[in-house]
Design a protein around this motif. Structure first.
Motif, PDB file in Angstrom:
ATOM      1  N   CYS A 530       0.825  -1.196   0.000  1.00  0.00           N
ATOM      2  CA  CYS A 530       0.000   0.000   0.000  1.00  0.00           C
ATOM      3  C   CYS A 530       0.869   1.260   0.000  1.00  0.00           C
ATOM      4  CB  CYS A 530      -0.903  -0.028   1.227  1.00  0.00           C
ATOM      5  SG  CYS A 530      -1.841   1.459   1.552  1.00  0.00           S
ATOM      6  N   SER A 551      -5.590  -2.351  -1.587  1.00  0.00           N
ATOM      7  CA  SER A 551      -4.724  -1.919  -0.496  1.00  0.00           C
ATOM      8  C   SER A 551      -4.733  -0.406  -0.379  1.00  0.00           C
ATOM      9  CB  SER A 551      -3.302  -2.435  -0.746  1.00  0.00           C
ATOM     10  OG  SER A 551      -2.438  -2.034   0.272  1.00  0.00           O
ATOM     11  N   MET A 552      -4.656   0.277  -1.513  1.00  0.00           N
ATOM     12  CA  MET A 552      -4.698   1.725  -1.481  1.00  0.00           C
ATOM     13  C   MET A 552      -6.038   2.228  -0.988  1.00  0.00           C
ATOM     14  SD  MET A 552      -1.952   3.385  -2.393  1.00  0.00           S
ATOM     15  CE  MET A 552      -2.464   4.908  -3.174  1.00  0.00           C
TER      16      MET A 552
END
Length: 585
Positions: A530, A551-552
């Motif tokens: 991330c 993830s981001m």
């Protein structure tokens, strides 16, 4: 808690009884220990005369210096190799042909910030951790510290950038357990040696023609805890960092320490909210802010200048003692706003420090003072007639993160700034977004365009942004992406008071270990990837794997969220940087 209240709490501690944990046997202090005792021990703390350079000593703040630019160009080449390796460790799909410039800041917060910030740094240092986040330290181009953060940065840089593990084992554990900021320890059998040396050093400085203040003994007592070398690193200079091996090899980020200007010449004790922020680094010191807007050579700090040129036949060297500068960055004595009694007290730090100064108490003793290099320099209108720059803790205007040097229009080019905030904004000594929000608001007031939008403190708290890493600027590609990482108590109660002036070895280790957990977000799965995506959102295109986008998305900086289920249903396709920035929202 406001910055003033946080500062007042620490300054109150300076005037209250402070008992060291199991101090060494104390000796009854005399009214003053004679300076001659310290003079018998050779030290080169005092400034000296030197030949002036042929080049100009003052320049307008219209960009970074040629010396800094040369260092950054060489450092960026080294950092890019490390960053490419770190990114590919996270995902082989990263395109590393175009890489961003990355910086790190450590906030103020006394020993709390030093220790948590050290653990955070350790968690990013491939020399000192096996964590997947390790390697980002090697990828940094800039690093800045303020107050307690400057203590960490100075201990790191002043000792030629060793590992945190080395500093902890060889310096900090013992020094913080027997902290020389605790008056009872200063007057112990062990502490009196340092006391005598410092008294001699200060007398020598005044005999050389330079005034001393509370910041002189304060910085020297800190230096015994932070710097190796003879007499607590008395010969370590800010400009001398450029002569150290790791700096000369471009192995380390360019270090910057910040502090704040106070108009003491008009009798003021406290800085205005729009007070100029000064920055100190190996090549220069000065300010970007209107009313100063100039820089001068750190090597010749202390020189008497008039309109930017030497006022006499010689210049000054050795004024730029690193301990004095880190002491200035953390100087809170101005909050007392009164002349302090000069006694050797075993309970009151400010009185003990005043007792070490070889002159009668005066108002200027409350500040770090620097012979004004911008005297009669036309564009430095706010200090054009002042004999001294009078400086104090860089966080006193609620900008406790040293972000200011990196968001100046026409200044440094930093694409991603990792902001480790260990401030004590709340009653229980945790950050709540106040400091970074103040920087945003101040940037808006003066027209700085690189600072991304920062939400209100209420939003910070209600959305839990004060308890996890958050990205700011995802949808503002022209700004510097801020990776905000606050102090959180993962494995230890790391919300210690700024007024806590000594730490046992166990506490030191536990605070550093918790800081490492802050760097890894408690070992959260997917966080390193991330973070890599955030960094590369200011670089080239991102990998095609939508799990990276998931993830981001979990690190969004505003209210809109997407669930993992929704993200997994996203069609597999190449995701350009602009799209990822929108998804980061």
């Amino acid at each position: 808690m406001s910055c003033f209240l946080r500062t007042f709490a620490l300054c109150s501690a300076l005037t209250l009884s402070l008992a060291a944990p199991a101090p060494a046997p104390a000796l009854a202090p005399a009214a003053r220990i004679p300076a001659e005792v310290g003079k018998r021990i050779t030290s080169n703390y005092q400034p000296i005369d030197t030949t002036c350079p042929a080049t100009s000593l003052v320049r307008a703040a219209d960009g970074i210096s040629t010396a800094e630019q040369a260092y950054i160009t060489a450092r960026k080449a080294v950092a890019d190799k490390a960053l490419a390796a770190w990114l590919l460790k996270q995902s082989s799909a990263f395109d590393t042909s175009s890489l961003p410039t990355v910086g790190l800041t450590t906030s103020g917060g006394g020993y709390r910030s030093l220790l948590v910030g050290a653990g955070f740094y350790q968690g990013l240092d491939s020399r000192d951790t096996d964590e997947t986040t390790g390697g980002l330290v090697q990828s940094l181009t800039y690093q800045a510290g303020l107050s307690g953060g400057s203590w960490f940065l100075s201990s790191l840089a002043g000792n030629n950038w060793p590992t945190v593990s080395y500093l902890k084992a060889n310096l900090w554990e013992d020094a913080f357990d027997n902290s020389l900021l605790v008056p009872a320890n200063i007057f112990s059998i062990d502490g009196l040696t340092q006391y005598a040396v410092i008294v001699g050093e200060l007398s020598a400085k005044e005999e050389a023609g330079y005034d001393t203040t509370l910041v002189d003994p304060y910085g020297r007592l800190l230096s015994y805890q932070l710097l190796e070398g003879t007499h607590g690193g008395s010969s370590v200079r800010l400009s001398g960092l450029a002569d150290l091996g790791n700096f000369k090899s471009y192995n380390v980020p360019y270090p910057i320490i910040t502090t704040i200007g106070v108009p003491a010449a008009t009798g003021e004790c406290w800085p205005d909210l729009d007070a100029p922020i000064y920055e100190f680094h190996p090549y220069e010191y000065g300010s970007w802010d209107t009313g100063i807007a100039a820089f001068t050579d750190s090597l010749y700090m202390g020189s008497s200048l008039n309109a930017g040129v030497p006022a006499g036949d010689s210049c000054t060297a050795q004024y730029d003692n690193l301990g004095y500068i880190l002491g200035t960055s953390s100087n809170l004595f101005n909050a007392l706003c009164s002349i302090i009694d000069s006694v050797n007290s075993t309970t009151d730090l400010s009185e003990t420090l005043e007792g070490m100064i070889p002159h009668d108490s005066v108002f200027n003793d409350l500040f770090g003072i620097y012979p004004n290099p911008f005297y009669k320099f036309e564009q430095s209108s706010s200090v054009v007639n002042d004999k001294y720059l009078t400086l104090a803790d860089g966080g006193e205007t609620n900008q406790n993160n040293p972000i200011w040097p990196f968001i100046q229009n026409g200044g440094r080019s930093v694409d991603v700034l990792i902001v480790n905030d260990n401030s004590a904004d709340t009653d229980d000594n945790f950050p709540n977004g106040t400091e970074i929000l103040t920087t945003y608001q101040r940037a808006q007031e003066v027209g700085l365009t690189k600072m991304p939008y920062i939400p209100s403190v209420d939003t910070f708290v209600s959305q839990g942004l004060n308890k996890r890493a958050t990205f700011f600027g995802c949808d503002e590609p022209e700004t510097t992406l801020m990776v905000f990482v606050p102090n959180v108590d993962y494995t230890f109660a790391s919300n210690t008071a700024t007024s806590k002036l000594s730490y046992s070895a166990d506490e030191t280790n536990a605070m550093i270990a918790n800081g490492l957990q802050v760097a890894t977000q408690g070992g959260e799965e997917g966080w390193p990837l991330c973070l890599a995506c955030a960094v590369m959102s200011r670089g080239g295109d991102l990998p095609v794997d939508p799990l990276i986008v998931i993830s981001m998305a979990l690190r969004q900086s505003t209210l809109r969220r997407r669930t993992q289920r929704e993200m997994r249903n996203t069609q597999r396709k190449a995701i350009p940087a602009w799209s990822l920035r929108r998804r980061c929202k």
